[in-house]
Design an enzyme around this catalytic site. Structure first.
Site, PDB file in Angstrom:
ATOM      1  N   HIS A  77       0.772  -1.416  -0.124  1.00 12.88           N
ATOM      2  CA  HIS A  77      -0.004   0.177   0.136  1.00 12.88           C
ATOM      3  C   HIS A  77       0.833   1.307   0.092  1.00 12.88           C
ATOM      4  O   HIS A  77       0.560   2.103  -0.907  1.00 12.88           O
ATOM      5  CB  HIS A  77      -0.862   0.001   1.223  1.00 12.88           C
ATOM      6  N   GLU A  78       1.864   1.364   0.666  1.00 11.64           N
ATOM      7  CA  GLU A  78       2.978   2.418   0.964  1.00 11.64           C
ATOM      8  C   GLU A  78       3.511   2.612  -0.476  1.00 11.64           C
ATOM      9  O   GLU A  78       3.638   3.863  -0.999  1.00 11.64           O
ATOM     10  CB  GLU A  78       3.766   2.424   2.016  1.00 11.64           C
TER      11      GLU A  78
ATOM     12  N   HIS B   8       1.318   4.352  -2.935  1.00 15.77           N
ATOM     13  CA  HIS B   8       1.359   5.855  -2.835  1.00 15.77           C
ATOM     14  C   HIS B   8       2.683   6.322  -3.500  1.00 15.77           C
ATOM     15  O   HIS B   8       2.679   7.650  -4.193  1.00 15.77           O
ATOM     16  CB  HIS B   8       1.423   6.178  -1.310  1.00 15.77           C
TER      17      HIS B   8
ATOM     18  N   GLU C 130      -6.324   7.201  -0.936  1.00 15.40           N
ATOM     19  CA  GLU C 130      -6.337   6.108   0.037  1.00 15.40           C
ATOM     20  C   GLU C 130      -6.683   4.786  -0.729  1.00 15.40           C
ATOM     21  O   GLU C 130      -6.286   3.679  -0.692  1.00 15.40           O
ATOM     22  CB  GLU C 130      -6.600   6.216   1.502  1.00 15.40           C
TER      23      GLU C 130
END
Length: 307
Positions: free
Chosen positions: A130-131, A134, A201
């Site tokens: 997930h990071e 980003h 997100e």
């Protein structure tokens, strides 16, 4: 959220900033506000990552000091076609994580000790993915810009309320209109900032699920982190709430549901979206991509690339 809509919201933030500048100093004030916005964003572009990592007392780790974590980040970064980011560890009991950096070549991923202790290897892979999403989407720079402009709007509005608006000619909004604008502009800036943060997100959840190969790994991690965030305080985040949007789950106590003032979508909504993605991708079956040897497994084939 599409990038077009994000650009519109960023333009709206800049317009709010210039509007407050106009109320204080007329056309000249608006132009000065634009210059100040550019200068503050330039400063944030080069220094925001160091500032936030220092704020949370994060220390860099490598293959020698945290071999399992470093190897997992390296494998996921390769899977995402990203340069290897720097890896940081925060001594914090609340399980959480964030990414920072001005571009993929100068990015960092930071996780808490609480995260390392709370999650299974598959769940940790979901969080790291997930990071990395980003970073791949350049969200780290986007959120730095929005936070900087929103903060500048609040500061400028407070300045205007203290000294009074200077643009009070017959064609101006008048003192009541000026005061209303100076009160509402920071609120509007915050709403725009939160809207951008929440929708990025969702995009990072989807991309992160595709990077790690198993949407439910991330869904399980989100449920655990959200539950712990209600019980384990993050004192650094409480002292700097403007950074809350950076984390995978809102680190502040008392965070609520999916509403205008939330820094993140509700965890229930995010998990539901990941469940839908899992159903569409058939992730209950082995991941179709070749499964690299993971940092914790013994080489036996399991579901997905790391489990």
């Amino acid at each position: 959220m599409s990038y077009f809509r994000t650009a519109i919201l960023l333009a709206g933030l800049t317009g709010l900033f210039m509007g407050v500048g106009y109320l204080i100093g007329g056309a000249a004030g608006a132009m000065i506000a634009l210059v100040v916005a550019a200068a503050t964003n330039m400063f944030a572009y080069w220094n925001s990552d160091r500032m936030v990592l220092s704020m949370y007392g994060a220390h860099e780790v490598d293959a020698g000091t945290a071999p399992d974590l470093h190897r997992l980040v390296a494998e996921l970064a390769a899977r995402a076609a990203l340069p290897m980011p720097r890896v940081f560890l925060m001594d914090n009991p609340q399980p959480n994580a964030f990414a920072t950096g001005r571009n993929p070549e100068n990015a960092a991923v930071a996780v808490t000790t609480g995260l390392m202790q709370s999650l299974r290897r598959e769940e940790l892979a979901g969080v790291i993915a997930h990071e990395l999403a980003h970073i791949k989407h350049h969200d780290t720079l986007l959120m730095t810009i929005t936070a900087t402009i929103a903060g500048a709007i609040s500061m400028l509005a407070q300045f205007g309320m203290f000294f009074g608006g200077g643009n009070r000619g017959n064609n101006g909004p008048g003192i009541i209109g000026s005061l209303a604008m100076m009160i509402l502009a920071p609120l509007g800036a915050m709403l725009v900032q939160m809207a951008i943060s929440r929708t990025r997100e969702y995009a990072a959840d989807e991309m992160g699920a595709r990077i790690c190969g198993q949407p439910m790994w991330l869904a399980s991690a989100l449920a655990k982190i959200d539950d712990a965030a209600h019980q384990v305080p993050n004192r650094e985040a409480e002292r700097a709430p403007a950074t809350a949007h950076m984390f995978i789950i809102n680190p502040l106590s008392g965070h609520g549901m999916d509403n205008l003032f939330a820094t993140h979508p509700s965890t229930e909504n995010r998990i539901a979206a990941l469940q839908r993605l899992a159903g569409q991708s058939g992730s209950a079956t082995p991941d179709p991509a070749p499964a690299p040897r993971g940092p914790w497994n013994g080489g036996a084939p399991r579901r997905g690339p790391w489990g």
